[in-house]
Structure formats: structure tokens, C-alpha cells
Design an enzyme around this catalytic site. Structure first.
Site, PDB file in Angstrom:
ATOM      1  N   ASP A  11      33.833  11.157 -42.013  1.00  0.00           N
ATOM      2  CA  ASP A  11      33.431   9.923 -41.362  1.00  0.00           C
ATOM      3  C   ASP A  11      33.859   8.790 -42.305  1.00  0.00           C
ATOM      4  O   ASP A  11      34.195   9.045 -43.469  1.00  0.00           O
ATOM      5  CB  ASP A  11      31.916   9.918 -41.156  1.00  0.00           C
ATOM      6  CG  ASP A  11      31.386   8.541 -40.804  1.00  0.00           C
ATOM      7  OD1 ASP A  11      31.832   7.984 -39.791  1.00  0.00           O
ATOM      8  OD2 ASP A  11      30.548   8.020 -41.568  1.00  0.00           O
ATOM      9  N   ASP A  13      32.484   4.788 -42.145  1.00  0.00           N
ATOM     10  CA  ASP A  13      31.395   3.862 -42.469  1.00  0.00           C
ATOM     11  C   ASP A  13      30.197   4.615 -43.035  1.00  0.00           C
ATOM     12  O   ASP A  13      29.636   5.488 -42.368  1.00  0.00           O
ATOM     13  CB  ASP A  13      30.958   3.089 -41.217  1.00  0.00           C
ATOM     14  CG  ASP A  13      32.051   2.185 -40.680  1.00  0.00           C
ATOM     15  OD1 ASP A  13      32.694   1.506 -41.494  1.00  0.00           O
ATOM     16  OD2 ASP A  13      32.271   2.174 -39.462  1.00  0.00           O
ATOM     17  N   ASP A 205      27.494  10.603 -43.117  1.00  0.00           N
ATOM     18  CA  ASP A 205      26.214  10.063 -43.596  1.00  0.00           C
ATOM     19  C   ASP A 205      25.160   9.950 -42.498  1.00  0.00           C
ATOM     20  O   ASP A 205      23.963   9.954 -42.787  1.00  0.00           O
ATOM     21  CB  ASP A 205      26.440   8.661 -44.186  1.00  0.00           C
ATOM     22  CG  ASP A 205      26.784   7.646 -43.113  1.00  0.00           C
ATOM     23  OD1 ASP A 205      25.954   6.763 -42.824  1.00  0.00           O
ATOM     24  OD2 ASP A 205      27.878   7.734 -42.530  1.00  0.00           O
TER      25      ASP A 205
END
Length: 251
Positions: A11, A13, A205
């Protein structure tokens, strides 16, 4: 403990950077992958940027990457809509990445077959109203991604899910959502990058998007506590691994 995965899907961001600030442990780790010739790619629910723009941003952090290593929710959404025989015209809410992904589609500002909603930081009351009206009149409702909030240099900001929720409430209809946690974006990435599913690990995250996508797609998952979700223990389905940062991960 050493981990011998043959390929990594990241991922962006909250995992590789927060806003315009790189996450040093992630940048150092990706450089290490590159040095050891372990392939890696990126999937992102960010529909606002083109793959070229995403690659340029990563290169500023001294990460070696080509646009073909990146799959955005905008690209995944365009591919999905291409497969819909009933959709010949669209009304698009979004920024550059989504506009480019839908550049070859017929646009309709009055009676579209589908309404496509991606994050638009210049959203207006008129755009929201049009989208809800078209959907109430029968247009398909398709969202690039459901993110509630996004990490930024200034802290958390509203994600596309907030816009989608407003339109869904007004139109009294829920959308088809393409990006994470829908596994379609992972399937596209594995195919595009030619990564073996059973030897690839997904690093992210955000539990609700990144980790759930990996779980639903049948991938090993590595949760990093550098973005949205700090503690995964409250959830029924656990990531395969959870660590403070990629500094704690040994290849």
C-alpha cells in the site's frame, strides 16, 4: 525470524509515506528489496493520481519504480466498467487519476448509465446533487474506494468513503466498490506484475482496506503500525503479521 516471500505488494498512504513525508523504514526496506532483486509492486486506493504521478512521487524518495508496477483504484474501476455491457456513458466525480483512467469513455452530464465516484478535493454541492439524482433515476453507482479517512502531512483528512456515503444517503442506494477491500484490485495487480499468489505478501497500514483485501484475496498480510490502524487485536480476523514498522522485518 527470516521471511522468504518471493514478491511484495505495498500500500502507499500510511505505509510508504504520510502525505509528502516518506516513512524512512519503508523506503530503506524497499531499497533492500531492490538490492536483493526481490520484485515489488504497489496498490493504492488513491484515485486522484496517475500511475506516472505516483511513480514520480516515489522516485523523489529515491525508490526505484516504473508506472507499470503501480495499480490504482482508478485503473481497476475503469477496467471493471469496461466489462459492464450496460454502461456506455458515465458521469465522473474525481481528480486527474480518475479522469485519465476514464479518458476514452463517453461522458454524459444529463442521463449517464453509471456514476463513478472517486476522491474530489474540489467537490461541490452541485456535483453531489447531480450524482445522487442520476443514481435515483437508475444510473449504476460505482465507487473507486471506501476509505473513511486518509493520512496526510496535516493529520487525518476525509477520504472518498465520506463523499460516497453522502451520495448513498441522498440516493438511498449503496455503490459497487472496486478498490480495497475488494479483492479485484489485488487480482489485477498479481496478474499485471506476474507475482505468484502463494508467495506474495501484502504490506499495509489500514486494517479495513489493506489487510482485509489481503485476507479476502488469500494473501499473506503484513500490518505496519505507521498509518491509520495502530492495533489490529480488536478485529476477529488477524493479519498474518503485525509490526511497528518495516525496520522490524527481516527478509
Amino acid at each position: 525470524m527470516n521471511h522468504h516471500f518471493k514478491s511484495y505488494l505495498f500500500d502507499l498512504d500510511g505505509t510508504v509515506y504520510n502525505g509528502d513525508t516518506p516513512i524512512d523504514s519503508a523506503v530503506a526496506f524497499i531499497r533492500k528489496l531492490n538490492q536483493q532483486a526481490i520484485p515489488y509492486g504497489f496498490i493504492t486506493n488513491n484515485s486522484t493520481k496517475t500511475t506516472e504521478q505516483v511513480a514520480d512521487k516515489l522516485r523523489k524518495f529515491h525508490i526505484l519504480v516504473e508506472p507499470k508496477q503501480i495499480v490504482t483504484s482508478a485503473l481497476a474501476t475503469a477496467l471493471y466498467v469496461k466489462k459492464q455491457a450496460a454502461v456506455s456513458s458515465v458521469y465522473v466525480i474525481g481528480e486527474t487519476g480518475l479522469e485519465k483512467a476514464f479518458a476514452n469513455f463517453q461522458k454524459d452530464d444529463e442521463q449517464p448509465d453509471a456514476v463513478i465516484v472517486g476522491l474530489d478535493r474540489q467537490i461541490t454541492y452541485e456535483k453531489l446533487s447531480k450524482a445522487a439524482r442520476f443514481i435515483r433515476e437508475g444510473a449504476q453507482f460505482i465507487a473507486t474506494n471506501p476509505d473513511r479517512m486518509l493520512p496526510s502531512a496535516d493529520g487525518l483528512v476525509c477520504g472518498n468513503g465520506a463523499l460516497v456515503a453522502a451520495i448513498a444517503y441522498a440516493a438511498q442506494k449503496e455503490p459497487v466498490t472496486i478498490g480495497k477491500p475488494n479483492e479485484e484490485i489485488v487480482s489485477m495487480a498479481l496478474e499485471q506484475l506476474q507475482f505468484p499468489k502463494d508467495e506474495t505478501i501484502l504490506v499495509g497500514d489500514n486494517y479495513e482496506t489493506d489487510i482485509m483485501t489481503g485476507i479476502q484475496a488469500g494473501l499473506a498480510t503484513l500490518h505496519v503500525q505507521t498509518g491509520i490502524t495502530v492495533d489490529c487485536t480488536i478485529y476477529e480476523k488477524q493479519p498474518t503479521f503485525s509490526i511497528a514498522s518495516l525496520k522490524d522485518w527481516v527478509i
